[in-house]
Motif scaffolding. Structure first.
Motif, PDB file in Angstrom:
ATOM      1  N   GLY A 125       1.171  -1.265   0.300  1.00 14.74           N
ATOM      2  CA  GLY A 125      -0.080   0.164   0.210  1.00 14.74           C
ATOM      3  C   GLY A 125       0.506   1.120   0.269  1.00 14.74           C
ATOM      4  N   LYS A 126       0.178   2.305   0.422  1.00 14.45           N
ATOM      5  CA  LYS A 126       0.455   3.956   0.275  1.00 14.45           C
ATOM      6  C   LYS A 126       0.942   4.301   1.890  1.00 14.45           C
ATOM      7  CE  LYS A 126      -0.910   5.299  -4.468  1.00 14.45           C
ATOM      8  NZ  LYS A 126      -1.558   5.710  -5.354  1.00 14.45           N
ATOM      9  N   LEU A 139      -3.601  13.452   6.267  1.00 16.09           N
ATOM     10  CA  LEU A 139      -3.738  12.218   5.249  1.00 16.09           C
ATOM     11  C   LEU A 139      -5.458  12.235   5.171  1.00 16.09           C
ATOM     12  CD1 LEU A 139      -1.628  10.455   7.996  1.00 16.09           C
ATOM     13  CD2 LEU A 139      -1.297  11.538   5.614  1.00 16.09           C
ATOM     14  N   ASP A 140      -6.241  12.247   3.878  1.00 21.21           N
ATOM     15  CA  ASP A 140      -7.597  12.402   3.744  1.00 21.21           C
ATOM     16  C   ASP A 140      -7.796  11.262   3.575  1.00 21.21           C
ATOM     17  OD1 ASP A 140      -8.000  14.615   3.209  1.00 21.21           O
ATOM     18  OD2 ASP A 140      -7.087  14.738   0.421  1.00 21.21           O
ATOM     19  N   HIS A 141      -6.945   9.291   3.648  1.00 23.77           N
ATOM     20  CA  HIS A 141      -7.448   8.508   4.115  1.00 23.77           C
ATOM     21  C   HIS A 141      -7.187   7.637   4.904  1.00 23.77           C
ATOM     22  CE1 HIS A 141      -6.372   8.707  -0.389  1.00 23.77           C
ATOM     23  NE2 HIS A 141      -7.047   8.133  -0.645  1.00 23.77           N
ATOM     24  N   TRP A 142      -6.326   8.531   5.933  1.00 26.01           N
ATOM     25  CA  TRP A 142      -6.579   7.934   7.166  1.00 26.01           C
ATOM     26  C   TRP A 142      -7.139   9.221   8.105  1.00 26.01           C
ATOM     27  CZ3 TRP A 142      -4.779   3.304   7.399  1.00 26.01           C
ATOM     28  CH2 TRP A 142      -4.341   2.684   6.630  1.00 26.01           C
ATOM     29  N   ASN A 165       1.913  19.296  -3.199  1.00 27.94           N
ATOM     30  CA  ASN A 165       3.143  18.250  -4.204  1.00 27.94           C
ATOM     31  C   ASN A 165       2.300  16.907  -2.829  1.00 27.94           C
ATOM     32  OD1 ASN A 165       4.764  19.182  -1.496  1.00 27.94           O
ATOM     33  ND2 ASN A 165       6.548  18.644  -3.195  1.00 27.94           N
ATOM     34  N   GLU A 166       1.543  16.873  -2.685  1.00 26.06           N
ATOM     35  CA  GLU A 166       0.947  15.748  -1.692  1.00 26.06           C
ATOM     36  C   GLU A 166       1.462  14.229  -2.877  1.00 26.06           C
ATOM     37  OE1 GLU A 166      -2.887  13.946   0.361  1.00 26.06           O
ATOM     38  OE2 GLU A 166      -2.566  15.858  -0.768  1.00 26.06           O
ATOM     39  N   ILE A 184       3.839  11.522  -1.229  1.00 22.43           N
ATOM     40  CA  ILE A 184       3.914   9.893  -0.943  1.00 22.43           C
ATOM     41  C   ILE A 184       4.515   9.002  -2.041  1.00 22.43           C
ATOM     42  CG2 ILE A 184       1.595   8.740  -1.121  1.00 22.43           C
ATOM     43  CD1 ILE A 184      -0.098  10.771  -1.180  1.00 22.43           C
ATOM     44  N   GLN A 185       4.759   9.537  -3.229  1.00 26.04           N
ATOM     45  CA  GLN A 185       5.489   8.131  -3.532  1.00 26.04           C
ATOM     46  C   GLN A 185       7.047   8.239  -3.556  1.00 26.04           C
ATOM     47  OE1 GLN A 185       5.566  10.188  -8.337  1.00 26.04           O
ATOM     48  NE2 GLN A 185       3.586   9.204  -8.166  1.00 26.04           N
ATOM     49  N   TRP A 186       7.522   9.821  -2.349  1.00 31.04           N
ATOM     50  CA  TRP A 186       8.706   9.802  -1.622  1.00 31.04           C
ATOM     51  C   TRP A 186       9.020   8.707  -0.797  1.00 31.04           C
ATOM     52  CZ3 TRP A 186       9.852  12.441   2.219  1.00 31.04           C
ATOM     53  CH2 TRP A 186      11.414  12.098   2.850  1.00 31.04           C
ATOM     54  N   GLU A 187       7.657   8.900  -0.285  1.00 35.76           N
ATOM     55  CA  GLU A 187       8.175   7.742   0.729  1.00 35.76           C
ATOM     56  C   GLU A 187       7.654   6.856   0.817  1.00 35.76           C
ATOM     57  OE1 GLU A 187       5.086   7.619   4.876  1.00 35.76           O
ATOM     58  OE2 GLU A 187       4.165   8.583   3.138  1.00 35.76           O
TER      59      GLU A 187
END
Length: 1654
Positions: A683-684, A747-750, A1212-1213, A1217-1220
């Motif tokens: 997951g992300k 965190l919109d998904h959390w 640059n959300e 996320i990709q960097w993490e």
């Protein structure tokens, strides 16, 4: 045996009493028993100990077995003379006459059932049968079993195994109910049937190790049942030892199930298992003798369950074989528990060594389509089958099915050379006895090669190390082509290695969505490896995870799990009365566990609340249909009605934006750690996901009462905490600013939270204490002030504000034009790297605290401006004096200092008022104090309103709970309320209330002083000390509870002795406890104890009105000091030291966490002062008024977003996320590499390499031994004189030369032959030219050419093959094969030498069978069932050996008249092992016809193909549906039907199929068929060896040959399988074919006639 007078003693079962009596005398009471004192059951005598079960525990088992399970017993004694090999071994040598006198002359005759006459309790004669004939069916009867219970093997531990004696005719469904419902066995996922050598045989050490390890590995990994013969010999013993070794070394609580199915009559010491009262033995003490008796075996002590099959006989092996086969088949018909579409329980047969019975077992398994694993190298039957399998071949043929499709199919080829070698091996292993039958069985076993799998131990490439892989591979191979069935099997076994190697190959493509169902099953079964494999092979979670699937997952949790309990609690709380749990309840559960700050997507989005779970899962809904919204017009109403009729799914969103998160959350709630880690990796946002997992697991651990579950949850939570910390540190090391963005990003998904907020709310101190978090806090704490400012400088500026222009340093402002676009957060009020306090504000719309907006939201300069402006872009910006003042006083650290100073002034003012200025008149100082407290109260109101408004909970009660969870908030509320009470009392117009008010306000001052401790939490040393004080306070509470026991006990005891008969009053309670309590602090009150008159009085009137104190009693003055000494000893020495130890332990634990505690407390303090107004109390009222006006203005203009701390929107959300994710993947990769380089893994690799090296050394030794054996074999083959054959070994057979080596030797022989011929020619030429030497030339050996040797060998093999075909027909091999065609009935075994009726066979007991088809009385069957009639009533029912004009059936035989015995016709070729008619309709001969239609095999040019100088012949063959064998087309002749008409009809029906009904070609085909059948010639007339034959009904056939010599007729025919057959094809005539019945014999006659190759 001499009976002596003695007292017998033995062990009794639970609930039994032993009656001790003289062994020779009668019992004391008529029943021979007395009442049990504990179980109220009738106790048995000591002679039958263990017979009475504990009825209150196992009465259900006893009752069920006695009702449903029966045994079998002989009822008619038919004497026979026992054989000497059946007598027990005697110590004294007797001659035969003495033995017969001892056995027979004693009057205890031996019955043909194998038991003595004394063992027959009663007999029941059966009318209609001769008294000298004994038959199992006729001479035995069934009765309730008395042999069951638990068996304990003496000398093998205290483990007790279940056992039961059952009738051979017991229904297998009853046995399954016994094993699963009564014995409690779990349903198996695999059934392993082990067969092989019943006697002791030697197994190589490596093979034994591999066998045991692999068998246990497959058993425990698949949850399999292992079924063996159950005796302590042969392969059964090896299986038992494997189970024993697994039980000793395994840590699993689930034992391996090993079921032994043995014949009751061959069990040694079986009398120890029989209970005399019929209630079983609990336990039965069973002893294994060192030496086994003749034809008897002991039970194996390592099996877990025993089923002892009884047919009423004794010393007859093999009775259990048909019962075992039926039971295994019944188990195989069950479904596994994996899902609704579960597969049947797979079964596999494991073959080691073995004799002829093992070959029969393998043949029956092939008939049942059971996969077979043959262990090569174990000896005898296993080696014979392995050699035959490895050296037999397959040919690809074209066949035509019923639809006319041309298919390719593989067919086994068993050539003459292999037949000869197999016959030699069988003869070497078992001798010439029953040779034809044994060789035929070996060929029959290879009819379906896909079912045979050979395991050969080795280390070469392609060889398996453990036997578990071939076992599972055999099952997959048996289901070849059924990919999803194979996948379900691998999933049920939990064998990912098998799935990867056998199913998910590179050349296999899986359509999209095809694995979704199995994916759901794997998730439910917690098969992590399978889920990962499915994800790697194209399963898209966005397509897989729908609302319905997620609902299925949450509604399929086990009812005994914690998640189920929590979901039901949420369901009840939400008022959901539907059948299933919805996603709304899941969202409520997440918020319940994490806190109100967390807003799950299931609660945030409205459509989740509209999901009808019943409609999704069941397809129907109990909800009322939605009302149409006519405001939206008729279209809206139509859509509502259409959605209501369309069913589920259509009106709801079917996918999730982040499906990994949903499955990750489900796995965490299920506490499935490995599954959760898998979805976490895939997951992300790994940091936030790990933090949420930590919070959920720690919350569940707090709410469970299961200590083990709580411990496991804490361990799993710590693992996720470590993952989040490591990922965060990796991010921080690479980019500090991005790492801080990651911490405060919304965190919109959390739950619309941030990583920092999740960590704080879930009390994740370890995460908060990390450098990244602390760096963020430092930046926020200082605001725009530079970290270089010292504490003295800031205090100076606070006390002397003008000094800030000289002493204060500020952070440099970065020019917005130089900021890269990926970090230009101009839509926010600040950047995290700048440390501005206002960064805690969530959105730009929150203007309340936007003080630095003008400095941070500088727009980017236009690129088109001049070069002069461009040169100034890199210069740092400067603050003006106004900005410096504002930024200084708005920094959280300065706000904190101002509040501290203000609070100290407040405490000083409060103290001054209490000490000096608190009089009846209100002073100015009091008014200032009240205003000050009011400002503090207003700030508390602001904080509480903010907390309640920011809470995501829907109820006010829950929101209020979120405020009071902070203990300092409770202290603040209590302090303010206490001040209000004091002031109310202060203004009451009474003098007494002023003093009360003074006391209340004094206590209130104490609470205000306590509040200052909260300020100390920001200090690194004082903060953890506050935590220590809090924890020690709770320790003190627990200690006080213990202490009060001693205090109250001593106080009451001492006071009652000192002052008896006191009056009940409140003062009494105080007086009782006063002395005992103060004794703890050293105040002993000895003067009161020693007080005497006149200082005190005993007069109640005087001490009741307090004139004089009461005198203690004289006894009390003596006893109480001693009692007080003991009390002080225990309380001051023991209990107080206990308190000190508790405080020390708490201190040590807290000291270890000092750093994390301080950092956590520091975060709370910084968070509070970041949101505080800049002005301290009481000036803070000005800020409150300004905030109130601002709130009202914004409320009227536009809705205000919810304000929360430490939450930001990052532009640059996606990049963050990709960097993490990239960093997390890199971290996991390094972690895996580090684990691979671990010293433990290196040791394991080295150990594996050493094992491989040792295995190769052993293989080299084995190969050298084999080469030696092959060399001896080769030398014997080329020797001029044949030496006598050595006696065959009991373990292995003679090694055979590998085909590759044989070809190499043959090539060398050919070269040597050519060389010898050349040398002979040279010598001859030299002699003819007078060039030879004086001495004579050397004599060259006369070598036979390889062609001549091969020709002789081939001729020998062909003759042997033809002889075998003839012998098999003569001994009607097919008529004796088991199981009987179309059933599971096993024939009575008839050896080759006992086939003919002329040979006596007294033990012959054939099985009676009549198929259901014949029992239904069809027109082609006789109506009379003669076998059910007594012999004297059978005569005249049917006329045999003549034409039956009544039935229009020819009952004559081609062989002449046949015998009629007891009114039944007798098979003229001998015994078959079964009586009755079976599948045949007529008693006696059943006439049939078989046409052999042939043509020459031609090439593409039309030329006849030859082999060995003879032409190849092709014939029409069809594949039967009953046994899948290839055969000639043919069938039974109808009553009155001519033979030629029968042959034509059968050939057309089976080989031409529906083409004969085609009107376009019907006339042409009929004409050609008539032409061909007119030229037919009779080949054979006589007995047909067919598997349907019985002793009383058999097939006789008339075989005609129809040959198309030039191909003018048959070349125009298109073969097509008829409705009654599988396929049809042209086959090449060969002796290597495996044909049905005696059809190969008929084909041989045709080949000989045409002189074709065979």
């Amino acid at each position: 045996m001499t009976v002596i007078s003695c007292l017998t003693m033995a062990r009794v079962g639970p609930g039994q009493d032993i009656e001790m009596r003289d062994a020779a005398g009668p019992p004391d009471n008529p029943n021979g028993s007395r009442q049990s004192l504990h179980y109220n059951e009738t106790a048995v005598t000591a002679e039958n100990v263990g017979a009475v079960p504990p009825m209150n525990v196992i009465s259900k088992e006893v009752k069920w077995i006695k009702k449903n399970i029966r045994k079998r017993q002989c009822r008619l004694i038919v004497e026979k003379t026992p054989k000497t090999d059946q007598l027990p071994p005697l110590r004294t040598q007797y001659n035969r006459a003495q033995i017969e006198t001892w056995v027979v002359g004693s009057g205890d005759a031996l019955c043909q059932c194998g038991y003595r006459k004394s063992s027959h309790p009663h007999t029941r004669p059966h009318d209609g049968f001769p008294p000298d004939v004994w038959n199992v069916d006729a001479n035995t009867y069934s009765l309730p079993t008395d042999t069951f219970g638990e068996v304990e093997f003496v000398g093998y531990g205290q483990t007790e195994r279940k056992y039961v004696r059952v009738d051979v005719k017991t229904k297998t469904n009853d046995m399954l109910k016994l094993m699963m419902d009564i014995w409690g066995l779990d349903k198996p996922n695999l059934l392993i049937s082990v067969t092989g050598g019943a006697k002791n045989f030697h197994m190589k050490a490596r093979l034994k190790e591999v066998f045991r390890r692999g068998l246990m590995k497959v058993a425990k990994s698949t949850g399999a049942w292992i079924i063996t013969g159950g005796t302590n010999t042969g392969v059964m013993k090896h299986v038992g030892e494997s189970v024993r070794d697994y039980g000793l070394t395994s840590v699993s609580s689930t034992p391996v199930v090993a079921i032994g199915i043995a014949t009751w009559g061959v069990i040694q010491n079986k009398q120890e298992l029989i209970s005399k009262d019929g209630n079983g033995k609990w336990p039965a003490r069973y002893r294994i003798e060192k030496e086994s008796k003749v034809r008897e075996s002991s039970l194996d002590p390592n099996h877990t369950h025993f089923i002892l099959v009884d047919n009423g006989t004794q010393h007859d092996f093999g009775v259990e074989i048909p019962f075992r086969a039926q039971l295994e088949q019944t188990v195989a018909n069950m479904k596994t528990d994996t899902s609704k579409d579960a597969v049947s329980v797979p079964i596999v047969l494991l073959v080691l060594q073995g004799g002829p019975n093992t070959l029969q077992t393998v043949k029956q398994a092939v008939a049942n389509n059971t996969p077979i694993v043959v262990v090569e190298g174990s000896g005898k039957a296993a080696d014979i089958l392995a050699y035959a399998y490895n050296n037999s071949g397959e040919e690809e043929i074209e066949v035509t099915d019923q639809d006319g499709n041309i298919l390719t199919q593989m067919r086994t080829v068993f050539d003459d050379a292999l037949s000869a070698e197999v016959q030699e091996m069988v003869q070497e292993a078992y001798g010439t006895k029953n040779l034809v039958n044994n060789c035929g069985v070996v060929k029959d076993c290879l009819e379906k090669r896909d079912l045979i799998n050979v395991f050969k131990l080795g280390t070469s490439i392609g060889s398996q190390k453990d036997i578990d892989v071939p076992i599972l591979h055999a099952l997959l191979k048996a289901n070849k082509g059924q990919d999803f069935h194979q996948l379900r099997l691998a999933l049920a076994w939990n064998r990912i290695d098998i799935a990867k190697s056998e199913i998910f190959t590179d050349d296999k493509l899986w359509p999209s969505g095809s694995l979704d169902e199995i994916m759901l099953l794997a998730i439910n079964l917690n098969r992590v490896d399978f889920v990962e494999m499915f994800l790697d092979n194209g399963v898209s979670l966005k397509e897989f995870l729908t609302v319905k699937v997620l609902l299925q997952l949450y509604n399929s949790v086990q009812k005994n799990s914690m998640l189920y309990t929590l979901l039901q609690k949420m369901k009840k709380k939400s008022g959901n009365k539907e059948k299933y749990v919805g996603l709304t309840e899941v969202g409520m559960l997440l918020q319940y566990l994490l806190g109100d700050f967390y807003i799950p997507i299931y609660l945030k989005e409205a459509y989740f609340s509209r999901i009808d779970t019943e409609l999704e899962l069941d397809g129907w809904s109990s909800r009322p249909p939605p009302e149409p919204n006519f405001k939206d017009g008729m279209l809206g109403a139509a859509l509502v009605m259409g959605n209501a009729m369309a069913g589920p799914v259509e009106q709801y969103r079917q996918d999730f934006e982040n499906p990994y998160q949903e499955l990750f959350t489900w796995a965490v709630l299920q506490n499935r750690q490995d599954m959760a880690k898998l979805f976490w990796k895939q997951g992300k946002e790994p940091t936030s996901a790990a933090l949420v997992a930590f919070g959920l697991m720690t919350a569940m651990a707090r709410k469970t009462d299961d200590c083990e579950l709580a411990k496991k949850l804490h361990v799993n939570a710590d693992e996720f905490c470590l993952l989040s910390v490591n990922v965060l540190n990796e991010c921080y090391e690479l980019d500090e600013h991005k790492a801080q963005d990651l911490l405060v990003r919304e965190l919109d998904h959390w739950g619309s939270a941030t990583c920092v907020l999740i960590a704080v709310e879930t009390d994740n101190k370890h995460f908060i204490s990390q450098t990244a978090c602390q760096s963020l806090l430092n930046s926020v704490w200082m605001g725009k002030l530079s970290p270089d400012n010292g504490t003295i400088s800031m205090l100076t500026c606070v006390l002397c504000p003008p000094m800030l222009f000289l002493l204060m340093k500020y952070k440099e402002i970065e020019n917005p034009d130089t900021v890269p676009t990926n970090t230009n957060y101009n839509q926010f009020e600040t950047q995290p790297k700048d440390g501005d306090r206002v960064q805690l504000v969530r959105r730009q719309t929150q203007h309340g605290l936007s003080r630095a907006q003008t400095m941070l939201n500088i727009k980017t300069q236009d690129m088109a401006k001049g070069e002069a402006e461009a040169s100034n872009r890199n210069k740092p910006l400067k603050y003006n004096p106004v900005q410096k003042i504002y930024l200084f006083y708005s920094s959280p650290v300065i706000i904190f200092v101002h509040n501290v100073l203000s609070y100290l002034l407040f405490l000083g003012l409060f103290s001054y008022v209490l000490l000096i200025k608190m009089a009846k008149t209100v002073s100015v100082q009091e008014i200032i104090l009240m205003v000050w407290v009011f400002s503090i109260f207003a700030e508390e109101i602001r904080q509480s309103v903010k907390t309640v408004m920011s809470s995501a909970s829907k109820t006010f009660q829950t929101k209020l709970q979120s405020y009071i969870t902070d203990k300092w908030n409770v202290v603040d509320v209590f302090t303010i309320l206490l001040f209000v009470c004091g002031m109310i009392l202060r203004f009451l117009p009474y003098d007494s209330t002023l003093e009360v008010a003074r006391v209340v306000l004094a206590l209130n001052l104490i609470t205000f002083f306590f509040r200052i401790l909260h300020i100390f939490s920001v200090h690194k040393e004082l903060g953890p000390k506050l935590v220590m004080i809090a924890r020690m306070f709770f320790d003190l509470l627990y200690f006080v509870i213990i202490l009060m026991v001693f205090v109250v006990a001593y106080a009451i005891a001492a006071y009652s002795i000192l002052y008896p008969n006191s009056e009940l009053s409140f003062d009494l309670a105080i007086a009782v406890l006063r002395t005992a309590y103060w004794n703890l602090y050293g105040e002993l009150f000895l003067d009161e104890l020693e007080r005497k008159e006149p200082e005190c009085t005993f007069n109640s009137l005087l001490y009741s009105n307090d004139t004089l104190p009461r005198c203690p009693t004289q006894v009390g003055s003596f006893v109480v000091p001693w009692l007080m000494g003991l009390y002080v000893l225990f309380s001051n020495i023991l209990l107080l030291n206990l308190l000190i130890a508790m405080f020390s332990y708490t201190f040590e634990l807290t000291q270890l966490e000092t750093d994390s505690i301080w950092k956590s407390l520091r975060f709370q303090t910084i968070s509070e002062y970041c949101e505080r107004p800049s002005l301290p109390a009481p000036l803070i009222l000005i800020s409150h008024l300004f905030l109130l006006l601002k709130f009202c203005c914004l409320r009227c203009c536009r809705p205000q977003d919810r304000e929360r701390g430490f939450i930001k929107k990052i532009p640059n959300e996606r990049e963050i996320i990709q960097w993490e994710n990239v960093i997390a993947d890199a971290y996991l990769t390094r972690k895996e590499l580090a684990e691979a380089e671990n010293i433990d893994n290196r040791i394991n690799i080295m150990h594996h390499r050493m094992e491989v090296l040792m295995s190769k050394v052993e293989d080299i030794q084995d190969e050298q031994q084999n080469m030696t054996a092959i060399q001896h074999t080769s030398n014997a083959a080329v020797a001029p004189a044949v030496a006598p054959r050595p006696q065959p070994s009991q373990q292995t057979i003679t090694a055979k030369m590998p085909p590759q080596l044989e070809r190499r030797i043959v090539s060398l022989e050919d070269q040597m032959s050519v060389t010898c011929k050349a040398l002979s020619w040279i010598v001859q030429s030299l002699q003819e030219n007078d060039m030879s030497a004086n001495r004579a030339p050397p004599n060259l050996p006369e070598l036979q050419t390889h062609g001549e040797i091969e020709k002789k060998k081939r001729k020998r093999n062909e003759d042997l093959a033809l002889t075998n075909i003839e012998k098999k027909r003569e001994l009607h091999y097919r008529s004796r094969s088991s199981p009987y065609s179309g059933s599971n009935v096993t024939r009575f075994f008839v050896p080759d030498e006992l086939v003919f009726w002329e040979t006596p066979f007294p033990e012959y007991s054939p099985v009676k069978y009549l198929s259901p088809e014949v029992k239904a009385n069809p027109y082609w069957a006789d109506k009379e069932d003669l076998i059910e009639l007594p012999p004297n009533k059978r005569d005249g029912k049917i006329k045999f050996n003549t034409f039956d004009y009544v039935c229009k059936v020819d009952r004559t035989s081609h062989l002449g008249d046949y015998k009629i015995v007891d009114g039944l016709p007798q098979n003229p070729f001998g015994r078959t092992g079964i009586i009755g008619r079976g599948l045949l309709g007529r008693w006696g001969p059943n006439h049939a016809g078989d046409p052999i239609v042939t043509r020459w095999k031609r090439d593409n040019k039309g030329q006849i193909i030859k082999s060995g100088g003879k032409p190849l012949l092709e014939f029409v063959s069809i594949q039967r549906t009953d046994n899948q064998l290839w055969s000639l087309p043919g069938g039974m002749c109808e009553p009155g039907q001519q033979i030629h008409e029968c042959l034509k009809a059968e050939f057309s029906e089976e080989a031409l199929g529906s083409l004969i009904t085609n009107e376009d070609h019907k006339k042409e085909l009929n004409a050609k068929l008539d032409m061909m059948f007119k030229i037919g010639k009779e080949v054979w007339r006589g007995y047909a060896d067919d598997p349907r034959n019985t002793d009383n009904a058999w097939l006789e056939t008339l075989v005609f040959h129809y040959h198309d010599d030039d191909g003018s007729i048959l070349n125009n025919f298109t073969l097509r399988a008829g409705e009654t057959v599988e396929k049809a094809t042209w086959s090449t005539a060969s002796s290597a074919l495996q044909l049905h019945g005696a059809h190969l014999f008929y084909l041989k006659k045709v080949v000989e006639k045409l002189q074709a190759a065979f």
